[in-house]
Design an enzyme around this catalytic site. Sequence first.
Site, mmCIF file in Angstrom:
data_model
loop_
_atom_site.group_PDB
_atom_site.id
_atom_site.type_symbol
_atom_site.label_atom_id
_atom_site.label_comp_id
_atom_site.label_asym_id
_atom_site.label_seq_id
_atom_site.Cartn_x
_atom_site.Cartn_y
_atom_site.Cartn_z
ATOM 1 N N CYS A 89 0.680 -1.384 -0.044
ATOM 2 C CA CYS A 89 -0.086 -0.014 -0.007
ATOM 3 C C CYS A 89 1.073 1.350 0.166
ATOM 4 C CB CYS A 89 -1.132 0.187 1.053
ATOM 5 S SG CYS A 89 -0.232 -0.647 2.780
ATOM 6 N N HIS B 93 -2.820 6.174 4.563
ATOM 7 C CA HIS B 93 -1.369 6.345 4.873
ATOM 8 C C HIS B 93 -0.993 7.964 4.279
ATOM 9 C CE1 HIS B 93 -1.511 2.304 5.861
ATOM 10 N NE2 HIS B 93 -0.701 1.603 4.874
HETATM 11 P P1 NAP Z 1 -7.671 -9.108 7.290
HETATM 12 O O1 NAP Z 1 -8.588 -8.035 7.447
HETATM 13 O O2 NAP Z 1 -6.933 -9.655 8.426
HETATM 14 O O3 NAP Z 1 -8.324 -10.238 6.278
HETATM 15 C C1 NAP Z 1 -7.984 -11.520 6.297
HETATM 16 C C2 NAP Z 1 -8.776 -12.378 5.239
HETATM 17 O O4 NAP Z 1 -8.009 -13.605 4.875
HETATM 18 C C3 NAP Z 1 -9.909 -12.551 5.862
HETATM 19 O O5 NAP Z 1 -10.976 -12.613 4.715
HETATM 20 C C4 NAP Z 1 -9.682 -14.015 6.438
HETATM 21 O O6 NAP Z 1 -11.184 -14.899 6.393
HETATM 22 C C5 NAP Z 1 -8.960 -14.796 5.396
HETATM 23 N N1 NAP Z 1 -8.186 -15.711 6.055
HETATM 24 C C6 NAP Z 1 -7.396 -15.784 7.059
HETATM 25 N N2 NAP Z 1 -6.870 -17.021 7.134
HETATM 26 C C7 NAP Z 1 -7.498 -17.790 6.296
HETATM 27 C C8 NAP Z 1 -7.568 -19.216 5.988
HETATM 28 N N3 NAP Z 1 -6.819 -20.134 6.855
HETATM 29 N N4 NAP Z 1 -8.338 -19.703 4.980
HETATM 30 C C9 NAP Z 1 -8.980 -18.828 4.167
HETATM 31 N N5 NAP Z 1 -8.925 -17.392 4.285
HETATM 32 C C10 NAP Z 1 -8.260 -17.041 5.331
HETATM 33 O O7 NAP Z 1 -6.281 -8.723 6.419
HETATM 34 P P2 NAP Z 1 -6.361 -7.746 5.150
HETATM 35 O O8 NAP Z 1 -5.876 -6.173 5.741
HETATM 36 O O9 NAP Z 1 -7.463 -7.668 4.424
HETATM 37 O O10 NAP Z 1 -4.967 -8.018 4.270
HETATM 38 C C11 NAP Z 1 -5.004 -8.998 3.321
HETATM 39 C C12 NAP Z 1 -3.800 -8.869 2.316
HETATM 40 O O11 NAP Z 1 -3.751 -7.783 1.807
HETATM 41 C C13 NAP Z 1 -2.521 -9.097 3.299
HETATM 42 O O12 NAP Z 1 -1.578 -9.949 2.409
HETATM 43 C C14 NAP Z 1 -2.112 -7.683 3.388
HETATM 44 O O13 NAP Z 1 -0.760 -7.543 3.503
HETATM 45 C C15 NAP Z 1 -2.471 -7.107 2.043
HETATM 46 N N6 NAP Z 1 -2.627 -5.718 2.020
HETATM 47 C C16 NAP Z 1 -3.421 -4.945 2.799
HETATM 48 C C17 NAP Z 1 -3.405 -3.778 2.727
HETATM 49 C C18 NAP Z 1 -4.197 -2.808 3.949
HETATM 50 O O14 NAP Z 1 -4.280 -1.548 3.759
HETATM 51 N N7 NAP Z 1 -5.107 -3.613 4.609
HETATM 52 C C19 NAP Z 1 -2.785 -3.043 1.611
HETATM 53 C C20 NAP Z 1 -2.105 -3.536 0.675
HETATM 54 C C21 NAP Z 1 -1.920 -4.956 0.874
HETATM 55 P P3 NAP Z 1 -11.720 -14.899 8.055
HETATM 56 O O15 NAP Z 1 -12.697 -13.583 8.093
HETATM 57 O O16 NAP Z 1 -12.718 -16.111 7.560
HETATM 58 O O17 NAP Z 1 -10.805 -15.134 8.706
#
Ligand code: NAP
Length: 332
Positions: free
Chosen positions: A125, A237
């Site tokens: 990001c 950010h």
């Molecule tokens: P998050 O809010 O913690 O969400 C994680 C997601 O992954 C949820 O849908 C969760 O499902 C799923 N998940 C976790 N464990 C799993 C499993 N064992 N099997 C299947 N699904 C599973 O994380 P996020 O912030 O959205 O980030 C997701 C990705 O995007 C990461 O790699 C992060 O580094 C990247 N990213 C994030 C941002 C940001 O600003 N947030 C920016 C760029 C990139 P459940 O709800 O069912 O647990």
Amino acid sequence: MNFAIIGATGNVGRKIIEVLEKSDLEINNLHLVASKKSAGKKLKFRNKEIVIEQLEKYDFSNSEITIFAAGSEIAEKWVPEASKKTIVIDNSKYFRMDKDVPLVVAEVNAEDLKKHKNIIANPNCSTIQLMLALKPLHDKFTIKRVIVSTYQAVSGAGKDPLDELFSQTRDYLDDKKINSKNFTKQIAFNLIPHIDSFVEDGYTKEEWKMENETKKILDNNIKLSATCVRVPIKTSHSESVNIEFEKDYDLALVKKILANAPGCKVVDEHNDGGYVTPLEAEGSNLTFISRIRKDNSNKRAINIWVVSDNLLKGAALNSVQIAECLLGKFKV
Ligand code: NAP
């Protein structure tokens, strides 16, 4: 087209649903996939309720394009298999530096998509918003070195850390004991100069990502030094960026170039409130540039302030724009 989102219930996954909802893409079926915990629950998309599927039981041949937003471990385990059946756009860090995987910001290096082998990585990001500001300046003046300090929102860490910010804020105001589970120190009414794990030279992986992703996306010759800080705000950010050019520059031309930078909006009035704050950037697809000024200590350098919604351009929006580029539907 059929689409799927792996990690559909997370911060990024839910934003991807919103972005797809507003996009002009024709979507026959959208498959929403998450962990066992969420399987069977429903989420809305274009007035339809979609039942969430469990990753282990999901058939990747259901969709032509699959956006992963479920973290590195899930990407490592599932993307190679998925990519045999669908084009994968992955939001995690896992594939970003793989030489066979294009790392793409839609307005900056969409031509790299030509080389994809069914896996495309969405940059970090904090890198994405920086690239939007740097690219047109690099094209004109050739950037030699960048020094960046980030002020990164808690939503960038995921939904559990964001809940922790809310609960700590409440507990702090109620004079209750503060518990920290998702951060190394209290995040409410504080800030933490540490994002992702430490590497040997004292930098963090988040800082390392900014340096290496910038080189991969823009130019291997650009030197970049980053300090990444988590701040107790919900979304967007912010970045304080010092940019040193190879060539002499003209500040008026810098401002004109930034004003025309694709995906960006300059708000730079040099008076009270004449700049953009994270709260104002929340919910916008644009990356905002403010505080454009000469670096009075270096005649070839400038300072700028760059703010963008980390869940939109920093993740969901850019992933969907990559899909639009693949389908020839991306409009700057
Ligand atoms: P998050 O809010 O913690 O969400 C994680 C997601 O992954 C949820 O849908 C969760 O499902 C799923 N998940 C976790 N464990 C799993 C499993 N064992 N099997 C299947 N699904 C599973 O994380 P996020 O912030 O959205 O980030 C997701 C990705 O995007 C990461 O790699 C992060 O580094 C990247 N990213 C994030 C941002 C940001 O600003 N947030 C920016 C760029 C990139 P459940 O709800 O069912 O647990």
